[in-house]
Design an enzyme around this catalytic site. Structure first.
Site, mmCIF file in Angstrom:
data_model
loop_
_atom_site.group_PDB
_atom_site.id
_atom_site.type_symbol
_atom_site.label_atom_id
_atom_site.label_comp_id
_atom_site.label_asym_id
_atom_site.label_seq_id
_atom_site.Cartn_x
_atom_site.Cartn_y
_atom_site.Cartn_z
ATOM 1 C CG ASP A 131 -2.128 -0.744 1.315
ATOM 2 O OD1 ASP A 131 -2.049 -1.893 0.213
ATOM 3 O OD2 ASP A 131 -3.047 -0.868 2.043
ATOM 4 C CG HIS A 276 2.260 -0.143 4.370
ATOM 5 N ND1 HIS A 276 1.996 -1.097 5.282
ATOM 6 C CD2 HIS A 276 1.191 0.703 4.005
ATOM 7 C CE1 HIS A 276 0.789 -0.934 5.651
ATOM 8 N NE2 HIS A 276 0.151 0.125 4.988
#
Length: 331
Positions: A131, A276
């Site tokens: 992300d 992430h």
């Protein structure tokens, strides 16, 4: 008039079955020795259906946890309504709201408006997701590791960063990874109006499509925050809302060993793992953890796939069979 009334009753009955919100829905209290697998076996319900029904962000359970058990009822098991509509010589949409409504669309809207936390569990496969990018610090390192390990992943990107790093997004796309929408600027969706949410997501998809030539159909809500109503609205716009079942919590600055441990403890077929590829400041060891996650889970027999591939068989057989039964009964 009788035909309309009968059609209405049948339609409401099937909608209740599809939504899984029948009055007889069963709630199960988790015992100390329980796992998702044992509960799945006991009720004959696939693990992913239990996870998605209860919106579980982890496959780990705790004693006393309350789980709603999805109904086994489905179109494959519903025979009486089909016989009824056959005798009435009309399809359900024709009986209820006229002949122009597609039954396939009606079923799709009823079945697909839920958020997805876990994918198909038929094979030992896991989807790695990243992300908040793209950017130029961690993203290139992650892409290099994925290339070396021959792994395809899914990147949920932000519109404002796409405008800043279009070449990095293009690289993600050209190297065979899937790209999803993660909003323009990472807002709390429940705080937005429907119009604000629509404009935010639309702008991000337009920017992604401008760079890659592909409009995304996957969406991940920032912070994992999204209301059921919002997910339903997005579904109507062609998006599947993707959450996760294994949270690395790498954004907390955890050491690589703990990141690996967190992903492995939730690893099971169908899991969607959250990591992430952007971090503002401080310790961030996803790059160090990633090769270990891949190597150790591969050694346990897992295959790494993109989110669409993880979902490709999800619910498809039951829908197809239902369509075939309905068509056969009405022709």
């Amino acid at each position: 008039m009788l035909k309309k009334i009968a059609g209405f009753i049948v339609f409401i009955s099937i909608c209740a079955l599809l939504s899984g919100k029948t009055a007889m829905a069963e709630v199960y209290e988790v015992k100390p020795e329980d796992t998702l697998a044992t509960i799945s076996d006991e009720y004959g319900i696939p693990e992913d259906k239990i996870v998605n029904k209860n919106k579980l962000l982890s496959t780990a359970l705790w004693p006393g946890q309350q789980l709603e058990i999805p109904s086994k009822s489905g179109f494959d098991e519903i025979k009486a309504p089909f016989l009824t509509t056959s005798k009435l010589s009309s399809s359900l949409p024709e009986l209820f709201i006229g002949p122009r409504v597609s039954l396939a669309k009606l079923m799709s809207n009823s079945l697909d408006n839920e958020m997805i936390y876990m994918g198909n569990t038929d094979k030992k496969r896991i989807a790695l997701t990243f992300d908040d990018g793209p950017e130029d610090t961690y993203t290139p390192q992650i892409l290099e590791i994925l290339k070396q390990k021959n792994v395809k992943a899914t990147f949920f990107v932000m519109g404002e960063r796409v405008t800043e790093y279009p070449e990095r997004l293009k690289q993600i796309h050209e190297e065979g990874h899937v790209i999803g929408n993660h909003t323009w600027d990472h807002p709390h969706l429940p705080e937005l109006s429907d119009q604000q949410m629509h404009e935010n997501i639309k702008a991000t998809s337009a920017e992604i499509e401008k760079v890659t030539g592909v409009k995304p159909d996957l969406f991940r809500p920032p912070f994992g925050e999204i209301e059921d109503r919002q997910a339903a609205l997005l579904s109507g716009q062609g998006y599947r809302s993707i959450l996760w079942t294994a949270d690395s919590r790498d954004w907390e600055g955890l050491p690589a060993e703990e990141i690996v441990s967190r992903v492995k403890q939730d690893a099971r077929p169908g899991v969607i793992a959250l990591q992430h590829n952007y971090h503002a400041s401080g310790p961030f060891e996803t790059v160090e953890a990633l090769p270990q996650i891949i190597d150790e889970l591969r050694a346990e027999g897992y295959e790494f796939v993109t989110v669409p591939k993880l979902l490709d068989a999800k619910g498809s057989h039951s829908k197809i069979n239902a369509f075939q039964k309905i068509n056969a009964m009405n022709h």
